[in-house]
Design a protein around this motif. Structure first.
Motif, short mmCIF file in Angstrom:
data_model
loop_
_atom_site.label_atom_id
_atom_site.label_comp_id
_atom_site.label_asym_id
_atom_site.label_seq_id
_atom_site.Cartn_x
_atom_site.Cartn_y
_atom_site.Cartn_z
N ILE A 1 7.93 2.46 4.91
CA ILE A 1 6.61 2.23 5.50
C ILE A 1 5.89 3.57 5.38
N THR A 2 5.00 3.68 4.40
CA THR A 2 4.51 4.99 3.99
C THR A 2 3.24 5.45 4.70
N GLU A 3 2.47 4.53 5.29
CA GLU A 3 1.18 4.94 5.86
C GLU A 3 0.86 4.07 7.07
N LEU A 4 1.55 4.33 8.17
CA LEU A 4 1.42 3.47 9.35
C LEU A 4 0.33 3.98 10.29
N ASP A 5 -0.58 3.09 10.64
CA ASP A 5 -1.45 3.30 11.80
C ASP A 5 -1.93 1.96 12.32
N THR A 6 -2.17 1.90 13.62
CA THR A 6 -2.78 0.73 14.24
C THR A 6 -4.06 1.20 14.93
N GLN A 7 -4.95 0.26 15.23
CA GLN A 7 -6.27 0.65 15.73
C GLN A 7 -6.70 -0.18 16.92
N SER A 8 -7.06 0.50 17.98
CA SER A 8 -7.75 -0.14 19.09
C SER A 8 -8.36 0.95 19.96
N ALA A 9 -9.59 0.73 20.42
CA ALA A 9 -10.20 1.67 21.36
C ALA A 9 -9.48 1.62 22.71
N ASP A 10 -8.81 0.52 23.01
CA ASP A 10 -8.04 0.36 24.23
C ASP A 10 -6.66 1.00 24.01
N GLU A 11 -6.39 2.10 24.69
CA GLU A 11 -5.15 2.84 24.47
C GLU A 11 -3.91 1.99 24.74
N ASN A 12 -3.97 1.14 25.74
CA ASN A 12 -2.80 0.33 26.08
C ASN A 12 -2.53 -0.73 25.02
N LYS A 13 -3.60 -1.32 24.48
CA LYS A 13 -3.41 -2.24 23.35
C LYS A 13 -2.82 -1.50 22.16
N ARG A 14 -3.36 -0.32 21.89
CA ARG A 14 -2.86 0.47 20.76
C ARG A 14 -1.37 0.79 20.93
N ALA A 15 -0.99 1.12 22.16
CA ALA A 15 0.42 1.40 22.44
C ALA A 15 1.28 0.17 22.13
N HIS A 16 0.82 -0.99 22.55
CA HIS A 16 1.54 -2.24 22.29
C HIS A 16 1.63 -2.50 20.79
N TYR A 17 0.53 -2.26 20.07
CA TYR A 17 0.52 -2.50 18.62
C TYR A 17 1.53 -1.59 17.91
N TYR A 18 1.52 -0.30 18.28
CA TYR A 18 2.47 0.62 17.64
C TYR A 18 3.91 0.21 17.94
N GLU A 19 4.18 -0.17 19.18
CA GLU A 19 5.56 -0.54 19.51
C GLU A 19 5.98 -1.79 18.74
N ASN A 20 5.10 -2.79 18.66
CA ASN A 20 5.41 -4.00 17.89
C ASN A 20 5.76 -3.65 16.46
N ALA A 21 4.91 -2.81 15.84
CA ALA A 21 5.13 -2.44 14.44
C ALA A 21 6.43 -1.67 14.28
#
Length: 569
Positions: free
Chosen positions: A437-457
């Motif tokens: 996985i060479t270029e990982l990022d997730t995006q949300s202005a909501d920090e808690n959503k972003r945290a959830h997205y990163y953990e899921n990934a």
């Protein structure tokens, strides 16, 4: 209606357990075998039975379309938040694009209670006349928004193209999330500890501390070389990288347009100090990239060259750059994003030139590991199967391919879908080469959503046996290409982890690291610690004192490790 929206596995065969156990359930489609036109809506287009079929007795031939998105469709009943597997076969009969193929999708169209529409591409593939029947498949999780209606489509080809569809299926999938079980299986091994003590040792006062000091699994980050060697944020940018990551990718400074801005004028003054600085801190480095097929990233002076001069310039660039970095890099992305753009092949009128690029790179440095690297192969299905085919072609050609890079730039508020990502990783794993996985990022202005997205990934990627490494595409809100909505750290001096940063580093540095202390009287003299792969120290502590003469170090890999500790006074 709106337009279309957008091995290592082998060695771990025990591991066809992956992040989720998927159990197929109810079939949602009626007449998915297309033995008649019943249940399929062909409004405004022409659908006719054909004896040319993939299975059964018939398929449906589609013609008379006026828009790219028009196709046979069928209503399906989806349960919000539930996961599904989608499959279908298509065959192109005419190609108005004149041998360039047509892009087919399997798409789910939602209508919500508030009247909004959303179209989600579950699978996609470029199909050519010579391909015959082509399989489209993918997974998705139904929207949690109040769904009024949902439909399956086969959109994509230009309206004048004729094609066949057959053997469609939408099945519910029971996703049993057992990521911790899978991660324990593929990322850990046993540490067997045998302790002998002198008769005067009180086992109530004896503790054995097993401490992991470094990971083996690569968790890396894209590094801005222009900032790494500056004193930006008082050196805290550089210090953060050294502290939290064990791999790095130079995000731009090794690209051709930077190292040779004018023909014959080489400049490695930006990347080389960064490479040496990272290596001095035991951080391994990916080279990104030798050439890039997207026209805007081809140096201006290169675009002016004749065919012969272009071949010579590319070869000279490979020789100089790979000689300059020889022994300093672990990987090279050879021709970046070549599924989507083919500038070099088209300019040279040589569809096999990409294979030649790999041959040149492999001949120049047989020891560095060479990668394909592309986008939209994991976060959606736009080119997943095309990427598999490309990897198989390169592997069969024996041109030095080591692995597949899967860029993973999730869209704004795009929640990583474990079932769908697992499905795509399983497809790519069929090539039998490691996936990074060479270029990982997730995006949300909501920090808690972003945290959830990163953990899921992260749980999905780390829990798949084919994935050999994960690289974040930045971390600091001041330097991330997607800005604060993707950041793990914020502030002028990197003074604060975001909610996403706290979640990510808790996974990387607490949950996925081993720190085990046992009192010998409670565990007995022979016990086992299940540890993450990496470097370890073992400390023997008696009556509160660390017995430094009994300290041991070792590296835990895929095989179990046995420690013998003899404690005496």
């Amino acid at each position: 209606m709106l337009p279309i929206g957008a091995v290592l596995v082998l060695a771990l065969a025990s591991a066809l357990i992956s992040l989720d156990s998927l159990i197929s359930g109810e079939e949602l489609l009626q007449n998915g075998g297309f033995e008649s036109t019943s249940y399929w809506d062909c409004s405004n287009i022409h659908c006719a039975l054909s004896n040319d079929k993939h299975s059964g007795h018939h398929s449906i031939e589609v013609s008379g379309r006026h828009e790219n998105y028009e196709s046979p469709t069928q209503n399906i009943h989806l349960t919000p938040g539930h996961s599904y597997h989608v499959s279908g076969w298509v065959k192109l009969l005419t190609d108005p694009a004149d041998q360039h193929g047509e892009l087919f999708h399997l798409e789910i169209g939602y209508t919500f209670q508030d009247g909004r529409h959303q179209y989600v591409s579950v699978a996609a593939r470029q199909v050519y006349l010579t391909d015959g029947w082509v399989h489209l498949s993918g997974g998705f999780t139904a929207s949690n928004t109040n769904i009024k209606a949902a439909r399956l489509y086969f959109p994509g080809p230009v309206p004048t193209a004729r094609f066949l569809v057959d053997e469609a299926s939408v099945t519910s999938v029971n996703v049993v999330n057992n990521s911790n079980v899978v991660i324990d299986k593929i990322r850990k091994s046993n540490i067997h500890i045998n302790v002998t003590t002198a008769s005067n040792i009180n086992k109530n006062d004896l503790r054995i501390h097993v401490l992991q000091t470094r990971k083996s699994f690569p968790f890396g980050v894209a590094v801005n070389a222009w900032r790494y060697d500056s004193n930006i944020a008082g050196g805290k940018y550089r210090d953060f990288i050294h502290k939290h990551f064990n791999w790095a990718t130079l995000a731009g400074s090794l690209r051709w347009n930077h190292v040779e801005p004018k023909r014959g004028v080489d400049d490695y003054s930006i990347p080389l100090p960064t490479i040496h600085g990272l290596r001095n801190h035991n951080i391994k480095i990916r080279g990104h990239n030798l050439v890039w097929s997207v026209p805007q990233w081809v140096p201006d002076w290169v675009q002016q060259l004749s065919s012969d001069d272009l071949r010579h310039a590319v070869k000279s660039h490979f020789i100089r750059t790979m000689n300059t970095t020889r022994g300093l890099l672990e990987h090279w992305d050879v021709n970046n994003e070549n599924l989507y753009s083919h500038w070099y092949q088209e300019r040279l009128n040589d569809p096999h030139y990409n294979l030649e690029l790999f041959r040149m790179a492999h001949q120049q440095d047989p020891h560095v590991k060479l990668f394909l690297n592309d986008v939209n192969v994991v976060i959606n299905s736009a080119r997943t199967k095309d990427y598999l085919d490309q990897a198989k072609e390169f592997k069969a050609a024996n041109v030095g391919l080591y692995g597949m890079g899967a860029e993973s730039h999730f869209g704004v508020d795009q929640e990583p879908d474990p079932a769908a990502i697992k499905d795509r990783l399983d497809i790519l794993a069929q090539a039998g080469v490691p996936i990074w996985i060479t270029e990982l990022d997730t995006q949300s202005a909501d920090e808690n959503k972003r945290a959830h997205y990163y953990e899921n990934a992260l749980r999905t990627f780390y829990g798949h046996p084919a994935v050999e490494g994960i690289i974040f595409w930045g971390f600091w809100d001041k330097l991330m290409w997607r800005g604060p909505r993707a950041a793990l750290v914020k502030g002028e001096n990197l003074e604060e982890l975001t909610a996403a940063g706290r979640r990510v580093f808790d996974l990387l540095e607490n949950q996925w690291m081993t720190d085990d202390t046992r009192v010998l009287s409670q565990t007995g003299s022979h016990y086992t610690v299940r540890g993450f792969h990496g470097d370890y120290e073992v400390h023997v502590i008696y009556k509160g004192h660390d017995l430094s003469n009994l300290k041991q170090t070792f590296t835990l890999g895929k095989n179990d490790h046995t420690l013998h500790i003899n404690v005496h006074t």
